[in-house]
Design an enzyme around this catalytic site. Sequence first.
Site, PDB file in Angstrom:
ATOM      1  NE  ARG A  52      10.670 -21.363  15.888  1.00  0.00           N
ATOM      2  CZ  ARG A  52      10.340 -21.681  14.862  1.00  0.00           C
ATOM      3  NH1 ARG A  52      12.094 -21.710  14.284  1.00  0.00           N
ATOM      4  NH2 ARG A  52       9.232 -22.046  13.933  1.00  0.00           N
ATOM      5  N   GLY A  53      10.899 -25.151  16.359  1.00  0.00           N
ATOM      6  CA  GLY A  53      10.822 -25.825  15.292  1.00  0.00           C
ATOM      7  C   GLY A  53      11.205 -27.465  15.409  1.00  0.00           C
ATOM      8  CB  ALA A  54       9.446 -30.143  14.141  1.00  0.00           C
ATOM      9  NE  ARG A  95       8.113 -26.013  22.802  1.00  0.00           N
ATOM     10  CZ  ARG A  95       7.733 -24.788  21.459  1.00  0.00           C
ATOM     11  NH1 ARG A  95       8.567 -25.308  20.422  1.00  0.00           N
ATOM     12  NH2 ARG A  95       6.159 -24.597  21.084  1.00  0.00           N
ATOM     13  CD  GLN A 198       6.309 -19.282  15.690  1.00  0.00           C
ATOM     14  OE1 GLN A 198       5.568 -18.330  16.356  1.00  0.00           O
ATOM     15  NE2 GLN A 198       6.566 -19.113  17.230  1.00  0.00           N
ATOM     16  CG  ASP A 239       5.643 -28.717  14.950  1.00  0.00           C
ATOM     17  OD1 ASP A 239       5.000 -27.753  14.836  1.00  0.00           O
ATOM     18  OD2 ASP A 239       6.370 -28.021  15.766  1.00  0.00           O
ATOM     19  CG  ASN A 249       2.903 -26.954  11.473  1.00  0.00           C
ATOM     20  OD1 ASN A 249       3.936 -26.694  11.967  1.00  0.00           O
ATOM     21  ND2 ASN A 249       2.902 -25.842  10.328  1.00  0.00           N
ATOM     22  CE  LYS A 250       3.704 -22.220  16.324  1.00  0.00           C
ATOM     23  NZ  LYS A 250       4.107 -22.625  17.835  1.00  0.00           N
TER      24      LYS A 250
HETATM   25  O1  MRU Z   1       6.517 -23.305  18.470  1.00  0.00           O
HETATM   26  P1  MRU Z   1       7.470 -23.641  16.899  1.00  0.00           P
HETATM   27  O2  MRU Z   1       7.771 -22.282  16.413  1.00  0.00           O
HETATM   28  O3  MRU Z   1       7.969 -24.546  18.069  1.00  0.00           O
HETATM   29  O4  MRU Z   1       7.071 -24.170  16.510  1.00  0.00           O
HETATM   30  C1  MRU Z   1       7.437 -24.613  15.128  1.00  0.00           C
HETATM   31  C2  MRU Z   1       5.945 -25.111  13.931  1.00  0.00           C
HETATM   32  O5  MRU Z   1       5.053 -24.997  14.783  1.00  0.00           O
HETATM   33  C3  MRU Z   1       7.013 -25.280  12.466  1.00  0.00           C
HETATM   34  O6  MRU Z   1       5.817 -24.984  11.198  1.00  0.00           O
HETATM   35  C4  MRU Z   1       6.798 -27.137  12.220  1.00  0.00           C
HETATM   36  O7  MRU Z   1       7.995 -27.052  13.140  1.00  0.00           O
HETATM   37  C5  MRU Z   1       7.844 -27.137  11.019  1.00  0.00           C
HETATM   38  S1  MRU Z   1       9.115 -26.715  10.926  1.00  0.00           S
HETATM   39  C6  MRU Z   1      10.163 -26.989  10.263  1.00  0.00           C
END
Ligand code: MRU
Length: 353
Positions: A52-54, A95, A198, A239, A249-250
Amino acid sequence: MMSHDEDQVRAVIWRDDALELLDQRLLPMEIRYQRLTTGVEVAEAIRNMVVRGAPAIGITAAYGVVLAARAHWAENPDHWRKSLHEDWQRLASSRPTAVNLLWALRRMEPIIAECSSNPVERLLAEARAIHEDDIAANRRMGQLGAAVLGERGAVLTHCNAGALATGGYGTALGVIRTGHAAGLIERVYADETRPWLQGARLTAWELVQDSIPVTLLADGAAAALMQQGRVRWVIVGADRIAANGDVANKIGTYGLAIAARHHGVRFMVVAPTSTVDLSIPDGTAIPIEQRAAEELLTLGGQPVAAAGTEVWNPSFDVTPAELVDALVTERGVVWWPDTAKMTGIMGEMSDAI
Ligand code: MRU
């Protein structure tokens, strides 16, 4: 021993003709890599948050195209493109919010369109380039972001925007790694980041690996932390960033930005230009992933809410550009982003997107 600005974590590894993903659902209890050999497996791994993470999702999808092309070329070199298209679609829809996924898949497209012989080597070279470029961008953003931190102090971060969320080194955690190595960051406060945790499971683990002092807090404690003057900056990843600088973002990031502005704490977003989507004028058009009710109704498999409770579980929120003090990209720092500044920093890329 590695210096403090060296991260020791790799979430995505291409090894022996297969993709290895560190299973982030098991951290911090267990370090186990999944070995994937098909595009379908890769799409499932993204959907189920093995990775996970963009930026990490984008890199993974690019390697997924390599695996899919290899299988379909071996099956039938006359029809590989058509079969690959189905896997490409499956990867693209794994996603919805992180635009790096589509960005990486689109980088693979010209090779798929042009290649008349076996495409696997060229696709693998492109996936590796996407991966290496991401690490290089993170290191550059680490320098650029650390350079604007100012006086030594503590910072707050949310979710995980570290090595685990990227090709390596991290976006927000890249700035934090460089800032800590330079003596500018004395401590990192990490929101636990409900509901997927996370912050607790990934960010705290990464920082402990690198011996960077970390204090975990419940998400609801962040405003009080700022009220007490304990942090100078909030530093987060992204994201998807719209053309006007609005940042998805999250979930919880927007609340942090409001609290930061109220308390005179500065708010920094760190993201490579692969996270910028100029086709979206502002944050209202960013697709926001809704996740399963079980993430809120249960904890570690145990129920934590009354049966029959309904749930609203958006995975991301949108922070308006006006609440962002500094947007750090590998091309430079945009102070108080708006459409003109975003178009400027994207430069010639704006025509291509
Ligand atoms: O749901 P996730 O864990 O994929 O969400 C990730 C985030 O929101 C991160 O903050 C974002 O992707 C930046 S990662 C460099």
